[in-house]
Design an enzyme around this catalytic site. Structure first.
Site, PDB file in Angstrom:
ATOM      1  N   LYS A   1      32.282  47.536  42.205  1.00 22.65           N
ATOM      2  CA  LYS A   1      33.484  46.989  42.638  1.00 22.65           C
ATOM      3  C   LYS A   1      34.055  47.279  44.140  1.00 22.65           C
ATOM      4  O   LYS A   1      34.644  46.606  44.783  1.00 22.65           O
ATOM      5  CB  LYS A   1      34.829  47.828  41.850  1.00 22.65           C
ATOM      6  CG  LYS A   1      34.697  47.319  40.464  1.00 22.65           C
ATOM      7  CD  LYS A   1      35.916  47.887  39.588  1.00 22.65           C
ATOM      8  CE  LYS A   1      35.992  47.466  38.267  1.00 22.65           C
ATOM      9  NZ  LYS A   1      36.830  48.211  37.277  1.00 22.65           N
TER      10      LYS A   1
ATOM     11  N   GLY B   1      28.190  47.817  35.809  1.00 25.60           N
ATOM     12  CA  GLY B   1      29.512  47.882  35.564  1.00 25.60           C
ATOM     13  C   GLY B   1      30.619  48.074  37.053  1.00 25.60           C
ATOM     14  O   GLY B   1      29.977  47.478  38.018  1.00 25.60           O
ATOM     15  N   SER B   2      31.398  48.726  36.933  1.00 23.75           N
ATOM     16  CA  SER B   2      32.270  48.920  37.871  1.00 23.75           C
ATOM     17  C   SER B   2      31.901  49.671  39.236  1.00 23.75           C
ATOM     18  O   SER B   2      32.688  49.884  40.147  1.00 23.75           O
ATOM     19  CB  SER B   2      33.609  49.952  37.310  1.00 23.75           C
ATOM     20  OG  SER B   2      34.206  49.213  36.171  1.00 23.75           O
ATOM     21  N   ALA B   3      30.705  50.044  39.133  1.00 23.08           N
ATOM     22  CA  ALA B   3      30.133  50.897  40.161  1.00 23.08           C
ATOM     23  C   ALA B   3      30.098  50.054  41.567  1.00 23.08           C
ATOM     24  O   ALA B   3      29.874  50.401  42.748  1.00 23.08           O
ATOM     25  CB  ALA B   3      28.608  51.443  40.112  1.00 23.08           C
TER      26      ALA B   3
END
Length: 716
Positions: A400, A396-398
Site C-alpha cells: 500500500k 496484500g496490504s504490504a
C-alpha cells in the site's frame, strides 16, 4: 700399307680421349660426393635435432591440470564453502596403448584397490566379455558373415554389433565380482582423452590403497597417486540452494551447460559451477589451470614433461551474508512454522521466507526460505532460500505504500486527502469492497496505520479517472493499470531486482483490465511478487527513494595459501538501479505512516516495544492455493506478509517476511509474520552488538591466517 695408316691414327686419338673422359668422370664423382657430404653435414649439424625428432616421431602436446577452486566466506570471514582434499588414483593413457595393455594394467590394479561398480552398464559388460573371451566371441559370427566383411558388404563395426547383440544373459552372468572390479577400473581408463589424466578412484581411497599402488607404480605404466578435492560445507545445509553446486570429476561439463562452457574454452572433463553462486562466479572461482607439455616417443609414450605455465588457484568470494544471522533466522522460521502447524486451519501452510537487505547499499544480509513437511510422524524442514527469488505470491496490504505514492505522484490525491472508509458497492455486488472494519474518515498516515482498503480503492479510482456511485458500474481508464505498474516497478515490484544470481523470476501480471481488478491491484491482491522484490520495495522507501541492486558478493580476494586471506581484487560497489520519480515529501509521508503501523497500528502488538524504532507495513491477501498438493489447487486461502525497516530515522536494515497460504479460515487469523519479523530484527541488533564488541570479523581473519601458517609449517 697406305690403307692401314688411318687405323693407327684413330687408335691414337682414342688413347688420347680416354684420360679426358676419366678425368671428367672423376670430377663429376668428386662434385657429387662433395655435395652429398655437404648435405649430410647440413642434415646432421644444422637440422639434426629436427630429423632426430622426426625419426623418433616425437610429439609435444599441452595438457592442463586443475587448481584448487576458490573458497566462499560470509561477511565476517566465516568459511561457508571450502575444499576438502581427497586421495586419488589416476591413469593417463598414451596414444598407442592398446585395449589389451589397459586390461593388463586394470587386472593388476584390481588386486590393489576396490572400486564402485554401480556405473558399469550392460554395454560395458558385453565389451569386456568380448575382449576377455575372444574364442567364444568368434563363435558368435558365422563364416558367411566374415566373408561379407572381406567382400566389403558389411563393415567390421557391423560385425562387432552382431557380436554384442548375440551375447546372452547367461554369458554375461559368467562375469565374477573380480571381473566387475577389473571392468570398472578399465572403464575409467578408457574414458577421456589420451595424455589426459583420468580418475580411477577419488572417493574413499584408503591410505593402504595409496601406499600399495605407490609401491608398484613401475609395474603400472600411466598410473599415478595424486589428490583431488570436493566442496565442503562447514555449515551443512545452511544456504545450500543459493550457494549452488559443482560438477563431479566423473560428470565434467554438465550436458545442459556443455555448449556454454565449451565456447569459453573449457575441456569436457573440467569441473565447473552448475548452479547459482557457483555458476554465477565460475570465472573467478575456477582459477587458471596449470599447463604441462608432454613429450612422447614414436610409440606415444611420455618421455618427458615441461611446465608451460604454473596454475593459479581460484579467487575467494566474500559474501554480504552474515551466516550467524542466517542460521538464527532459519531457526526462527522453523520454530514459527512448527508452532503454526499446531493451529487450526493451517493444513495448506508449508513455507515461509525472510529477506533482509541493507537499504544503504543493497547488501543482502540474509535470504532464508524453509519448507515444512511431515514424514513418519515428525516435521522435516528443507532449504528453500531460492524461493525468495523464484516463487511469487499476492502480497496484500504490504504494497500500500506504493499505492499511496502512485496516487500522490499522479496528482490523484495530495498530502491532505481524506477519504471516508466505508463499503463500496459496485454494480450488482451486494457484498461490497471494504476494509477489515469501517474506519471512517482517514488520511494517508491513518490509512497506512490501520490498513484501510477503501482509501486505496478510492485512490485507484482517482488514478483511473473514475467516479464512484453506489450500485452503479464503475468505468475506469484502463491505462491506470500501466500507470500503477510503472510506479510500482520503480520500487522493484513486478520487475527483476537485479540480484547477482541466475534464474531470477518476476511474478504474475494479471491480464484482465476490468475495473474491479484495478481496485484489487491497489491492495496487493492482483499481481504477484517475489519476497526479494518485496524486500527491494521496502528498502527503496526506507532510503528515501533509491532502488538499490541486491548484492550477495561483497568482495573478491586472491587465494593465499600462506596467509589464508588474500588481497582484495575487487570490491563490489553499491549500484543504484533508479531513483523513484517522486517528491521527497511524498516518501516522507509514507515513512511516517509506516512508523505509525509499528507504534500503534496493525503491527504494534509485536513491534511497539522494540528499542530500535522500526517502521513497518503488514499485509494479508485473499489468495488461492497453488502448491505441491495438486488436489488442493484453487482452494481459497490467505497469504500474510510484513515489510519493515529499522531504525526508522536512519535505516540500516530492511526486511520482507512472506508466509503463503497461512490459514484457510479468516477467523483463525494470527500474526505469524509480525512475530517472525520482530524476532528476526531483534536477532540482527543482538548479533551486531555482540560482533562489534568482540571484533568478530578481525578475530575470524586472524584465525584463518593462523591456520594457514600452521598448515604451511607442517607441509615444510
Amino acid at each position: 700399307m697406305r690403307r692401314n695408316k688411318p687405323k693407327k691414327q684413330n687408335h691414337k686419338e682414342k688413347k688420347k680421349s680416354l684420360p679426358i673422359r676419366l678425368n671428367i668422370l672423376f670430377l663429376a664423382a668428386f662434385v657429387i660426393f662433395t655435395w652429398i657430404i655437404v648435405e649430410l653435414g647440413i642434415k646432421q649439424i644444422v637440422q639434426g635435432d629436427d630429423y632426430k625428432n622426426q625419426a623418433n616421431k616425437q610429439e609435444q602436446s599441452e595438457v592442463s591440470s586443475a587448481v584448487p577452486r576458490g573458497k566462499i566466506y560470509d561477511r565476517n570471514f566465516n568459511a561457508i564453502v571450502t575444499n576438502k582434499a581427497l586421495n586419488a588414483i589416476t591413469y593417463t593413457r598414451s596414444k598407442s596403448t592398446t585395449q589389451e595393455q589397459r586390461l593388463k594394467i586394470a587386472k593388476k590394479l584390481s588386486d590393489m584397490i576396490k572400486v564402485d561398480t554401480k556405473k558399469v552398464t550392460e554395454r560395458d559388460k558385453k565389451d569386456y566379455w568380448i575382449l576377455t573371451r575372444p574364442k567364444e566371441a568368434k563363435k558368435l559370427i558365422s563364416s558367411k558373415e566374415r566373408q561379407q566383411v572381406e567382400d566389403k558388404k558389411i563393415s567390421d563395426d557391423d560385425l562387432y554389433q552382431l557380436q554384442l547383440k548375440r551375447i546372452t544373459d547367461k554369458q554375461l552372468n559368467e562375469l565374477t565380482d573380480k571381473d566387475m572390479q577389473i571392468l570398472a577400473i578399465k572403464r575409467q581408463m578408457d574414458s577421456g582423452y589420451a595424455l589426459t589424466p583420468q580418475y580411477i578412484k577419488n572417493e574413499d581411497v584408503s591410505a593402504k590403497e595409496m601406499a600399495v599402488v605407490s609401491e608398484h607404480l613401475d609395474e603400472l605404466p600411466g598410473v599415478d597417486v595424486t589428490s583431488d578435492w570436493e566442496r565442503e560445507y562447514p555449515y551443512k545445509n545452511l544456504l545450500r540452494s543459493v550457494l549452488g553446486s559443482v560438477s563431479s570429476s566423473n560428470e565434467g561439463l554438465p550436458s545442459n551447460l556443455l555448449d556454454h562452457y565449451l565456447s569459453l574454452g573449457y575441456s569436457r572433463n573440467d569441473r565447473v559451477g552448475k548452479s547459482y553462486l557457483e555458476y554465477q562466479y565460475e570465472s573467478l572461482l575456477q582459477g587458471q589451470k596449470a599447463k604441462v607439455e608432454n613429450i612422447t616417443d614414436s610409440k606415444g609414450n611420455v618421455t618427458g614433461t615441461k611446465t608451460v605455465s604454473e596454475g593459479k588457484a581460484g579467487k575467494d568470494l566474500v559474501l554480504t551474508i552474515d551466516i550467524d544471522l542466517q542460521k538464527s533466522v532459519e531457526k526462527i522460521i522453523e520454530k514459527k512454522l512448527k508452532a503454526a502447524k499446531a493451529r487450526p486451519s493451517t493444513e495448506l501452510l508449508d513455507r515461509a521466507f525472510v529477506v533482509m537487505m541493507d537499504p544503504r547499499n543493497g547488501e543482502v544480509l540474509t535470504m532464508a526460505g524453509k519448507q515444512i513437511k511431515r514424514e513418519n510422524g515428525a516435521y522435516k524442514f528443507d532449504d528453500y532460500a531460492l524461493g525468495a527469488m523464484t516463487s511469487s505470491y499476492a502480497m496484500g496490504s504490504a504494497v500500500k505504500g506504493a499505492t499511496v505514492l502512485t496516487g500522490l505522484q499522479t496528482g490523484a490525491i495530495n498530502l491532505n486527502t481524506v477519504f471516508k472508509d466505508e463499503p463500496l458497492y459496485i454494480g450488482q455486488d451486494k457484498r461490497g469492497k471494504k476494509s477489515w472494519q469501517n474506519l471512517g474518515p482517514v488520511g494517508i498516515q491513518t490509512a497506512l496505520e490501520k490498513s484501510s482498503n477503501v482509501f486505496m480503492f478510492k485512490t485507484a479510482i482517482a488514478v483511473g479517472k473514475g467516479e464512484y456511485k453506489p450500485h452503479q458500474a464503475l468505468p475506469l481508464d484502463t491505462s491506470a493499470f500501466d500507470t500503477f505498474r510503472n510506479y510500482f516497478s520503480q520500487f522493484g515490484l513486478g520487475v527483476k531486482t537485479g540480484i547477482d544470481l541466475p534464474n531470477e523470476m518476476t511474478g504474475y501480471k494479471g491480464t484482465s483490465r476490468l475495473s474491479g481488478f484495478l481496485l484489487d491491484f491497489a491492495i496487493g491482491q492482483y499481481d504477484t511478487y517475489t519476497p526479494l522484490e518485496l524486500a527491494q520495495y521496502v528498502s527503496t522507501i526506507a532510503n528515501g527513494g533509491y532502488r538499490m541492486k541486491p548484492q550477495l558478493v561483497k568482495e573478491v580476494r586472491d587465494s593465499n595459501a600462506k596467509k589464508g586471506i588474500g588481497a582484495v581484487v575487487d570490491s563490489v560497489q553499491p549500484e543504484v538501479l533508479n531513483k523513484v520519480d517522486m517528491k521527497s515529501s511524498y516518501i516522507e509521508e509514507v515513512q511516517a505512516g509506516f512508523r505509525r503501523v509499528a507504534t500503534k497500528g496493525t503491527a504494534a502488538g509485536q513491534l511497539a516495544s522494540a528499542s530500535y524504532k522500526p517502521a513497518a507495513k503488514t499485509g494479508t491477501a485473499q489468495s488461492f492455493y497453488d502448491g505441491p498438493d495438486k488436489s488442493k489447487t484453487g482452494t481459497d486461502t490467505y497469504n500474510t506478509t510484513l515489510v519493515a525497516y529499522a531504525p526508522a530515522d536512519n535505516p540500516e536494515i530492511a526486511i520482507s517476511v512472506v508466509v503463503p497460504w497461512t490459514y484457510i479460515d479468516y477467523n483463525q487469523r494470527y500474526s505469524i509474520t509480525n512475530e517472525i519479523g520482530r524476532e528476526v530484527m531483534d536477532k540482527y541488533f543482538e548479533l551486531k552488538s555482540k560482533q562489534d564488541k568482540e571484533g568478530t570479523q578481525q578475530k575470524n581473519k586472524d584465525k584463518i591466517e593462523e591456520n594457514a601458517e600452521n598448515t604451511t609449517s607442517s607441509d615444510n
